[in-house]
Structures are given as structure tokens and as C-alpha cells.
Write an enzyme that holds these catalytic residues in place. Structure first.
Site, PDB file in Angstrom:
ATOM      1  N   GLY A  10      10.794  -7.368  -3.879  1.00 40.12           N
ATOM      2  CA  GLY A  10       9.484  -6.790  -4.178  1.00 40.12           C
ATOM      3  C   GLY A  10       9.590  -5.478  -4.940  1.00 40.12           C
ATOM      4  O   GLY A  10      10.685  -5.028  -5.308  1.00 40.12           O
ATOM      5  N   TYR A 136      -6.165  -7.035   5.693  1.00 39.54           N
ATOM      6  CA  TYR A 136      -4.862  -6.490   5.287  1.00 39.54           C
ATOM      7  C   TYR A 136      -4.575  -5.209   6.076  1.00 39.54           C
ATOM      8  O   TYR A 136      -3.498  -5.034   6.642  1.00 39.54           O
ATOM      9  CB  TYR A 136      -4.846  -6.201   3.780  1.00 39.54           C
ATOM     10  CG  TYR A 136      -3.666  -5.352   3.342  1.00 39.54           C
ATOM     11  CD1 TYR A 136      -2.398  -5.918   3.196  1.00 39.54           C
ATOM     12  CD2 TYR A 136      -3.816  -3.981   3.095  1.00 39.54           C
ATOM     13  CE1 TYR A 136      -1.312  -5.130   2.809  1.00 39.54           C
ATOM     14  CE2 TYR A 136      -2.738  -3.202   2.712  1.00 39.54           C
ATOM     15  CZ  TYR A 136      -1.490  -3.777   2.564  1.00 39.54           C
ATOM     16  OH  TYR A 136      -0.413  -2.999   2.197  1.00 39.54           O
ATOM     17  N   LYS A 140      -1.535  -4.531   8.778  1.00 39.44           N
ATOM     18  CA  LYS A 140      -0.506  -3.492   8.601  1.00 39.44           C
ATOM     19  C   LYS A 140      -0.476  -2.577   9.828  1.00 39.44           C
ATOM     20  O   LYS A 140       0.583  -2.151  10.264  1.00 39.44           O
ATOM     21  CB  LYS A 140      -0.778  -2.664   7.332  1.00 39.44           C
ATOM     22  CG  LYS A 140      -0.516  -3.381   6.027  1.00 39.44           C
ATOM     23  CD  LYS A 140       0.929  -3.822   5.849  1.00 39.44           C
ATOM     24  CE  LYS A 140       1.906  -2.684   5.687  1.00 39.44           C
ATOM     25  NZ  LYS A 140       3.293  -3.179   5.479  1.00 39.44           N
TER      26      LYS A 140
HETATM   27  N1  NAP Z   1       1.348  -1.954  -3.143  1.00 35.18           N
HETATM   28  C1  NAP Z   1       0.697  -0.913  -2.625  1.00 35.18           C
HETATM   29  O1  NAP Z   1      -0.184  -0.304  -3.253  1.00 35.18           O
HETATM   30  C2  NAP Z   1       1.055  -0.426  -1.236  1.00 35.18           C
HETATM   31  C3  NAP Z   1       0.433   0.728  -0.751  1.00 35.18           C
HETATM   32  C4  NAP Z   1       0.793   1.206   0.514  1.00 35.18           C
HETATM   33  C5  NAP Z   1       1.740   0.531   1.267  1.00 35.18           C
HETATM   34  N2  NAP Z   1       2.298  -0.600   0.780  1.00 35.18           N
HETATM   35  C6  NAP Z   1       3.317  -1.284   1.597  1.00 35.18           C
HETATM   36  O2  NAP Z   1       4.560  -1.044   0.976  1.00 35.18           O
HETATM   37  C7  NAP Z   1       5.431  -2.168   1.185  1.00 35.18           C
HETATM   38  C8  NAP Z   1       6.000  -2.613  -0.153  1.00 35.18           C
HETATM   39  O3  NAP Z   1       4.910  -2.967  -0.996  1.00 35.18           O
HETATM   40  P1  NAP Z   1       5.160  -3.648  -2.401  1.00 35.18           P
HETATM   41  O4  NAP Z   1       3.935  -3.403  -3.200  1.00 35.18           O
HETATM   42  O5  NAP Z   1       6.510  -3.272  -2.901  1.00 35.18           O
HETATM   43  O6  NAP Z   1       5.131  -5.182  -1.979  1.00 35.18           O
HETATM   44  P2  NAP Z   1       5.596  -6.475  -2.811  1.00 35.18           P
HETATM   45  O7  NAP Z   1       5.984  -6.123  -4.196  1.00 35.18           O
HETATM   46  O8  NAP Z   1       4.530  -7.502  -2.583  1.00 35.18           O
HETATM   47  O9  NAP Z   1       6.922  -6.889  -2.032  1.00 35.18           O
HETATM   48  C9  NAP Z   1       6.890  -7.498  -0.784  1.00 35.18           C
HETATM   49  C10 NAP Z   1       7.980  -8.578  -0.771  1.00 35.18           C
HETATM   50  O10 NAP Z   1       7.939  -9.219   0.507  1.00 35.18           O
HETATM   51  C11 NAP Z   1       8.045 -10.629   0.258  1.00 35.18           C
HETATM   52  N3  NAP Z   1       7.525 -11.424   1.355  1.00 35.18           N
HETATM   53  C12 NAP Z   1       6.246 -11.865   1.517  1.00 35.18           C
HETATM   54  N4  NAP Z   1       6.172 -12.651   2.605  1.00 35.18           N
HETATM   55  C13 NAP Z   1       7.422 -12.706   3.135  1.00 35.18           C
HETATM   56  C14 NAP Z   1       7.983 -13.390   4.255  1.00 35.18           C
HETATM   57  N5  NAP Z   1       7.244 -14.176   5.062  1.00 35.18           N
HETATM   58  N6  NAP Z   1       9.297 -13.224   4.523  1.00 35.18           N
HETATM   59  C15 NAP Z   1      10.071 -12.451   3.724  1.00 35.18           C
HETATM   60  N7  NAP Z   1       9.599 -11.797   2.642  1.00 35.18           N
HETATM   61  C16 NAP Z   1       8.288 -11.929   2.357  1.00 35.18           C
HETATM   62  C17 NAP Z   1       7.235 -10.811  -1.012  1.00 35.18           C
HETATM   63  O11 NAP Z   1       7.458 -12.073  -1.602  1.00 35.18           O
HETATM   64  P3  NAP Z   1       6.227 -12.751  -2.430  1.00 35.18           P
HETATM   65  O12 NAP Z   1       6.040 -11.881  -3.651  1.00 35.18           O
HETATM   66  O13 NAP Z   1       6.722 -14.113  -2.747  1.00 35.18           O
HETATM   67  O14 NAP Z   1       5.032 -12.725  -1.527  1.00 35.18           O
HETATM   68  C18 NAP Z   1       7.759  -9.659  -1.850  1.00 35.18           C
HETATM   69  O15 NAP Z   1       8.957  -9.977  -2.491  1.00 35.18           O
HETATM   70  C19 NAP Z   1       4.592  -3.210   1.901  1.00 35.18           C
HETATM   71  O16 NAP Z   1       4.879  -3.147   3.263  1.00 35.18           O
HETATM   72  C20 NAP Z   1       3.159  -2.788   1.649  1.00 35.18           C
HETATM   73  O17 NAP Z   1       2.297  -3.199   2.677  1.00 35.18           O
HETATM   74  C21 NAP Z   1       1.997  -1.083  -0.467  1.00 35.18           C
END
Ligand code: NAP
Length: 295
Positions: A10, A136, A140
Site C-alpha cells: 500500500g 470506516y 478504524k
Molecule cells: N489514506 C488516508 O488518507 C489515511 C488517513 C489516515 C489514516 N490512514 C490509515 O493509514 C493506513 C495506510 O493507509 P494507506 O492509504 O497507505 O492504505 P492503502 O494504500 O489502501 O494500503 C493498505 C494495504 O492493505 C491491503 N489490504 C487490504 N485488505 C487486506 C487484507 N484483508 N489483508 C492484508 N492486506 C490487506 C491493501 O490491499 P488492496 O489495495 O488490495 O485493498 C493495501 O495494499 C491505513 O491503516 C489507513 O486506515 C489512511
């Protein structure tokens, strides 16, 4: 240190592996393969919703630390498929936390500004009471609770409005719209701190370094974001300015945007714990955006 990073394919997971590469023995777990593998990282496929597989995979590695970034991150999608969000973000986190118990591994759980309801007038500090609104956000927060219930040495790191080169994000959404639309309409009544995943990854690395191989006990909740805050509208205007596009940006309200999931009006996170430890603030969001656009 032997470290497992979930969500290794990710946006944040990739930058975190990059930041820690060469200094630790790293295992990257994800449900899908990374687009580009980083040298020396041991990648394995894992679906964290599978309780036994998660326990077996992680306990076989026997890490000293797990950084759990894997998540279901589609905020609007979670409203129409809440079960999937709860399964991955809450129960998946429980499964990872259960594996931590076996050898007393430390856990860093990446959480979100969306755990707050957004009604506070000032930035949120770590001990403000969460009140998540959409599916969501609730999933979380439930993940945060599992981290606290099941792991003795945990850090919950809340960040916000992430963007980085290895995932879908707001900056790329704006840039692709610039190519096809004469003008943009962007929400101006939600305020937060855009955060570049490279900066968040180096902040996490810094925490690990000062935590001296996990011996000094800097556990608990941390808010970590780029400095400063803005609305999505301000953020879009800054993107347009920095890429030097000749496109107008018009403010609209959350109501006009008509998105499925509720979003906090104010989700600015005061990096209070970080400041208490006299750590230098992260670069401003404008500076971070400049570096992101340059790469
Ligand atoms: N993006 C934001 O703005 C934001 C803001 C605050 C906090 N966060 C938190 O920060 C963290 C990282 O976010 P990010 O944006 O880097 O997320 P991301 O790019 O969506 O990466 C998450 C990864 O987890 C994988 N995943 C999903 N379901 C899974 C499963 N069942 N088993 C194993 N892996 C799985 C996803 O695969 P797929 O792509 O195939 O689903 C993806 O590769 C997350 O915990 C998110 O909640 C994000």
C-alpha cells in the site's frame, strides 16, 4: 530488529519499507503483491481476515515489532459494505494483535483522524474522546480498541489526509481532473492536515530510533501529521498553483459534494505527544506537497 509490516504493497506500507530498508530485517505482508519489490524485503501474501493464517504467518516470523498499516481504506465504499470494513479493520487488527501476544511483540497500529466527530473548534489532542461517525471511522476505532485490549506494548499512530506515490490519493485525483475539466469544485468546509507518506514514514522511523530498540517505552497514542492545516479547497488550490495549471477552483460545501460517508469538519490533529517529547515538527504540508510533486 525483525519487523513485520502489513499493508506492504500500500501507499504508506511501501514508503515505510523504503525508510527502514537496510537497517532492519523486514517482512512485508499484504493481500496483494507490490507493484515494485524493494530489494532485501521478504514479501509474503496474507489475508489478515484469516485468523489462523495470520497467527501462523506472523508467529513463524516471530517479529519484535509489527507495524500494521493494512486496512480497508475506501471511506465511501465502507458505507455500502460496512461488513468488509469491520472484517478487515477491526477483526483483521484483532488477528494481528493476537499474533503479537505469542512472543510479546510490540505493535504499531496506524489509525485515522476520522475517529473524531469533527465538532471540536481546536485541533484534537491524543486524549480527546473519539466519536467516529461513518462505518470506516468506526471500524478504524474498533481496531484501536483491539490494539489496546490485546497488546501490552502498543503505539497507535493517528494521521490524516495521506498521499504518496504508491496509492490513490487526493493530489492525483486533482491532477487527473485538471487534464479533463475546465474548472474544479472542491469542499471548503472540512479542515485537516494533508500528510505525505514519506514524511510519516520517516517520523515513524524516528520514533523507533529514539525508542532505542523498543526499550524506552514510548508507547501509547501519537498524532503525527505534516504541519499546518487547510481545507480540501485550499489543498486543491495549492496543487493547482504548484503544478502551474490555469484552472479555476470553486469552493463547495460538504452537503453539495453529496458523498456517502460523513466526514469530520475539523480533523486537525495536534501532534501534542510529539511536541511533549521535544521532537521537531514535521515539515509544512505545502513543503511536503512540493517534494511529492518533484519526485
Ligand atoms: N489514506 C488516508 O488518507 C489515511 C488517513 C489516515 C489514516 N490512514 C490509515 O493509514 C493506513 C495506510 O493507509 P494507506 O492509504 O497507505 O492504505 P492503502 O494504500 O489502501 O494500503 C493498505 C494495504 O492493505 C491491503 N489490504 C487490504 N485488505 C487486506 C487484507 N484483508 N489483508 C492484508 N492486506 C490487506 C491493501 O490491499 P488492496 O489495495 O488490495 O485493498 C493495501 O495494499 C491505513 O491503516 C489507513 O486506515 C489512511
Amino acid at each position: 530488529m525483525r519487523i513485520v509490516i502489513t499493508g506492504a504493497s500500500g501507499m504508506l506500507g511501501t514508503d515505510l519499507l523504503q525508510a527502514l530498508a537496510g537497517e532492519h530485517e523486514l517482512f512485508g505482508l499484504d493481500i496483494r503483491k507490490p507493484d515494485n519489490q524493494i530489494a532485501d524485503i521478504k514479501y509474503q501474501l496474507l489475508d489478515i481476515t484469516k485468523t489462523k493464517e495470520t497467527y501462523d504467518t506472523i508467529t513463524t516470523i516471530n517479529p519484535e515489532l509489527i507495524v500494521h498499516t493494512a486496512a480497508y481504506t475506501n471511506v465511501d465504499g465502507a458505507e455500502s459494505d460496512p461488513e468488509q470494513a469491520y472484517l478487515i479493520n477491526a477483526l483483521g487488527t484483532r488477528n494481528v494483535a493476537l499474533a503479537c501476544q505469542r512472543f510479546d511483540s510490540a505493535l504499531i497500529y496506524i489509525s485515522s483522524d476520522y475517529v473524531f466527530n469533527g465538532q471540536k473548534k481546536e485541533p484534537y489532542i491524543e486524549i480527546d474522546k473519539p466519536d467516529p461517525q461513518g462505518a470506516y471511522a468506526k471500524s478504524k476505532y474498533w481496531g484501536e480498541l483491539y490494539a489496546q485490549w490485546l497488546v501490552s506494548r502498543f503505539m497507535i499512530i493517528r494521521s490524516s489526509w495521506l498521499y504518496g506515490k504508491n496509492g490513490k490519493n487526493f493530489v492525483e485525483a486533482i491532477r487527473s481532473q485538471l487534464k479533463i475539466k475546465p474548472g474544479l469544485k472542491v469542499v471548503s468546509d472540512q479542515v485537516g492536515s494533508p500528510t505525505y507518506t514519506v514524511d510519516l514514514a520517516s517520523a515513524i522511523k524516528r520514533l523507533l530510533t529514539i525508542n532505542n530498540q523498543l526499550s524506552t517505552g514510548l508507547y501509547g497514542i501519537w498524532h503525527i501529521t505534516n504541519s499546518g492545516s487547510c481545507s480540501w479547497f485550499d489543498f486543491a488550490k495549492e496543487i493547482v498553483k504548484q503544478v502551474d495549471a490555469k484552472v479555476g477552483v470553486e469552493p463547495i460545501s460538504t452537503q453539495q459534494a453529496n458523498r456517502l460517508a460523513p466526514r469530520p469538519q475539523n480533523s486537525v490533529l495536534d501532534n501534542f505527544n510529539w511536541k511533549l517529547h521535544e521532537l521537531p515538527l514535521l515539515p509544512t504540508w505545502q513543503d511536503a506537497l512540493k517534494r511529492y510533486l518533484k519526485q
